[in-house]
Design a protein around this motif. Sequence first.
Motif, mmCIF file in Angstrom:
data_model
loop_
_atom_site.group_PDB
_atom_site.id
_atom_site.type_symbol
_atom_site.label_atom_id
_atom_site.label_comp_id
_atom_site.label_asym_id
_atom_site.label_seq_id
_atom_site.Cartn_x
_atom_site.Cartn_y
_atom_site.Cartn_z
ATOM 1 N N MET A 34 0.829 -1.195 0.000
ATOM 2 C CA MET A 34 0.000 0.000 0.000
ATOM 3 C C MET A 34 0.867 1.250 0.000
ATOM 4 S SD MET A 34 -1.224 0.758 3.843
ATOM 5 C CE MET A 34 -1.478 2.436 3.342
ATOM 6 N N LYS A 35 0.307 2.375 -0.391
ATOM 7 C CA LYS A 35 1.045 3.623 -0.378
ATOM 8 C C LYS A 35 1.311 4.044 1.064
ATOM 9 C CE LYS A 35 -0.701 3.435 -4.630
ATOM 10 N NZ LYS A 35 -1.544 2.344 -5.109
ATOM 11 N N GLY A 36 2.403 4.837 1.226
ATOM 12 C CA GLY A 36 2.811 5.178 2.575
ATOM 13 C C GLY A 36 2.051 6.295 3.222
ATOM 14 N N THR A 37 1.428 7.185 2.445
ATOM 15 C CA THR A 37 0.709 8.286 3.057
ATOM 16 C C THR A 37 -0.612 8.480 2.348
ATOM 17 O OG1 THR A 37 1.460 10.035 1.569
ATOM 18 C CG2 THR A 37 2.957 9.413 3.356
ATOM 19 N N CYS A 38 -1.489 9.233 3.016
ATOM 20 C CA CYS A 38 -2.801 9.514 2.446
ATOM 21 C C CYS A 38 -2.694 10.487 1.280
ATOM 22 C CB CYS A 38 -3.714 10.053 3.546
ATOM 23 S SG CYS A 38 -5.429 10.164 3.066
ATOM 24 N N ASP A 39 -1.524 11.155 1.139
ATOM 25 C CA ASP A 39 -1.357 12.085 0.024
ATOM 26 C C ASP A 39 -1.225 11.339 -1.299
ATOM 27 O OD1 ASP A 39 -1.469 14.310 1.654
ATOM 28 O OD2 ASP A 39 0.666 14.211 2.114
ATOM 29 N N ALA A 40 -0.763 10.095 -1.242
ATOM 30 C CA ALA A 40 -0.692 9.282 -2.452
ATOM 31 C C ALA A 40 -2.082 8.722 -2.748
ATOM 32 C CB ALA A 40 0.307 8.156 -2.256
ATOM 33 N N PRO A 41 -2.437 8.611 -4.021
ATOM 34 C CA PRO A 41 -3.770 8.075 -4.355
ATOM 35 C C PRO A 41 -3.926 6.656 -3.822
ATOM 36 C CG PRO A 41 -2.744 9.103 -6.268
ATOM 37 C CD PRO A 41 -1.679 9.019 -5.209
ATOM 38 N N LEU A 42 -5.039 6.392 -3.192
ATOM 39 C CA LEU A 42 -5.312 5.072 -2.635
ATOM 40 C C LEU A 42 -6.481 4.423 -3.363
ATOM 41 C CD1 LEU A 42 -5.146 5.811 1.218
ATOM 42 C CD2 LEU A 42 -3.317 4.964 -0.262
ATOM 43 N N ARG A 43 -6.411 3.089 -3.448
ATOM 44 C CA ARG A 43 -7.539 2.306 -3.948
ATOM 45 C C ARG A 43 -8.356 1.869 -2.727
ATOM 46 N NH1 ARG A 43 -7.388 -0.524 -8.509
ATOM 47 N NH2 ARG A 43 -7.813 -2.463 -7.393
ATOM 48 N N ILE A 44 -9.607 2.264 -2.698
ATOM 49 C CA ILE A 44 -10.404 2.082 -1.476
ATOM 50 C C ILE A 44 -11.633 1.229 -1.744
ATOM 51 C CG2 ILE A 44 -11.783 3.282 0.273
ATOM 52 C CD1 ILE A 44 -9.855 5.674 -0.123
ATOM 53 N N LEU A 45 -11.864 0.288 -0.840
ATOM 54 C CA LEU A 45 -13.099 -0.499 -0.844
ATOM 55 C C LEU A 45 -14.013 0.121 0.198
ATOM 56 C CD1 LEU A 45 -14.800 -2.956 -1.644
ATOM 57 C CD2 LEU A 45 -13.556 -4.285 0.063
ATOM 58 N N LEU A 46 -15.180 0.555 -0.239
ATOM 59 C CA LEU A 46 -16.107 1.265 0.634
ATOM 60 C C LEU A 46 -17.297 0.373 0.971
ATOM 61 C CD1 LEU A 46 -17.045 3.878 2.012
ATOM 62 C CD2 LEU A 46 -17.939 4.644 -0.207
ATOM 63 N N VAL A 47 -17.559 0.224 2.269
ATOM 64 C CA VAL A 47 -18.684 -0.591 2.747
ATOM 65 C C VAL A 47 -19.672 0.341 3.443
ATOM 66 C CG1 VAL A 47 -19.404 -2.517 4.203
ATOM 67 C CG2 VAL A 47 -17.149 -2.565 3.094
ATOM 68 N N ASP A 48 -20.859 0.463 2.878
ATOM 69 C CA ASP A 48 -21.863 1.357 3.469
ATOM 70 C C ASP A 48 -23.237 0.968 2.937
ATOM 71 O OD1 ASP A 48 -23.392 3.399 4.517
ATOM 72 O OD2 ASP A 48 -21.866 4.932 4.139
ATOM 73 N N ALA A 49 -24.153 0.694 3.840
ATOM 74 C CA ALA A 49 -25.501 0.286 3.438
ATOM 75 C C ALA A 49 -26.353 1.473 3.027
ATOM 76 C CB ALA A 49 -26.178 -0.467 4.587
ATOM 77 N N ASP A 50 -25.935 2.665 3.398
ATOM 78 C CA ASP A 50 -26.680 3.882 3.066
ATOM 79 C C ASP A 50 -26.121 4.442 1.753
ATOM 80 O OD1 ASP A 50 -27.515 6.579 2.830
ATOM 81 O OD2 ASP A 50 -27.884 6.677 4.989
ATOM 82 N N SER A 51 -26.858 4.281 0.661
ATOM 83 C CA SER A 51 -26.339 4.656 -0.657
ATOM 84 C C SER A 51 -26.070 6.156 -0.768
ATOM 85 C CB SER A 51 -27.311 4.214 -1.748
ATOM 86 O OG SER A 51 -28.581 4.798 -1.553
ATOM 87 N N GLU A 52 -26.929 6.974 -0.160
ATOM 88 C CA GLU A 52 -26.733 8.432 -0.239
ATOM 89 C C GLU A 52 -25.471 8.851 0.509
ATOM 90 O OE1 GLU A 52 -29.126 12.529 0.997
ATOM 91 O OE2 GLU A 52 -30.212 10.637 0.791
ATOM 92 N N ARG A 53 -25.305 8.300 1.705
ATOM 93 C CA ARG A 53 -24.122 8.620 2.511
ATOM 94 C C ARG A 53 -22.850 8.092 1.831
ATOM 95 N NH1 ARG A 53 -24.513 6.217 8.354
ATOM 96 N NH2 ARG A 53 -24.315 4.319 7.107
ATOM 97 N N ALA A 54 -22.962 6.893 1.235
ATOM 98 C CA ALA A 54 -21.812 6.310 0.539
ATOM 99 C C ALA A 54 -21.412 7.162 -0.654
ATOM 100 C CB ALA A 54 -22.142 4.887 0.098
ATOM 101 N N ALA A 55 -22.402 7.684 -1.366
ATOM 102 C CA ALA A 55 -22.108 8.531 -2.527
ATOM 103 C C ALA A 55 -21.385 9.803 -2.094
ATOM 104 C CB ALA A 55 -23.404 8.866 -3.261
ATOM 105 N N MET A 56 -21.817 10.367 -0.952
ATOM 106 C CA MET A 56 -21.148 11.564 -0.432
ATOM 107 C C MET A 56 -19.698 11.270 -0.079
ATOM 108 S SD MET A 56 -19.950 12.986 2.612
ATOM 109 C CE MET A 56 -20.859 12.150 3.928
#
Length: 202
Positions: free
Chosen positions: A1-23
């Motif tokens: 993984m990249k060493g800092t949050c400044d580098a682009p990260l590939r993220i898996l997002l888990v959220d049952a609330d579609s509106e909140r997940a979109a935000m």
Amino acid sequence: MKGTCDAPLRILLVDADSERAAMLERTLADAGHQVVARVPGADDLLERVRTHTPDMIIVDVTSPNRDMLEQMRSVSRERAQPIVMFVDETDETLAVEAVRAGVTSYVVDGLSPARVKPIMDVAIARFRAVQELRDELARTKATLVERRQIDRAKGILMSQRGITEDEAYKALRKLAMDKGKRLVEIAEQVISVSELLGSGKS
């Protein structure tokens, strides 16, 4: 993984609330990160991680249940990576269980766009610190195993040749240099030959 949050990260997002997940996905995209998958729950999370190989997992949930934490545990055992969990309801027991399951940051009532980046920064820093400790522990264990093998091989040579420990060590080291191999490899060969001949119990 990249060493800092400044580098682009590939993220898996888990959220049952579609509106909140979109935000949250928009917030992450604005920060330069890529949401490689957005799922409503943690079912089959390990398979999703294998498929998408994210740098980080972000979970946004009202309150984690034990099935979700077990999914986190399975992921952490196979592929260590930062896991950030935002929850709406606090529960001390579940928070402890979440950390034991591999959650790097457990954030109660903290999901707002302005807080996402600093929380991710802390999660990455904490993950790297823990990972360095684990790597150091693994190296120490490996060194101890190798030392035991070398000591055992020295004992075999001392017994068979009637030589001192220092002489046995020098003999192993010379053979390793002559063969261009590591000392522990020569020690393992000595042990194997001795066991084959039925005299490797020293």
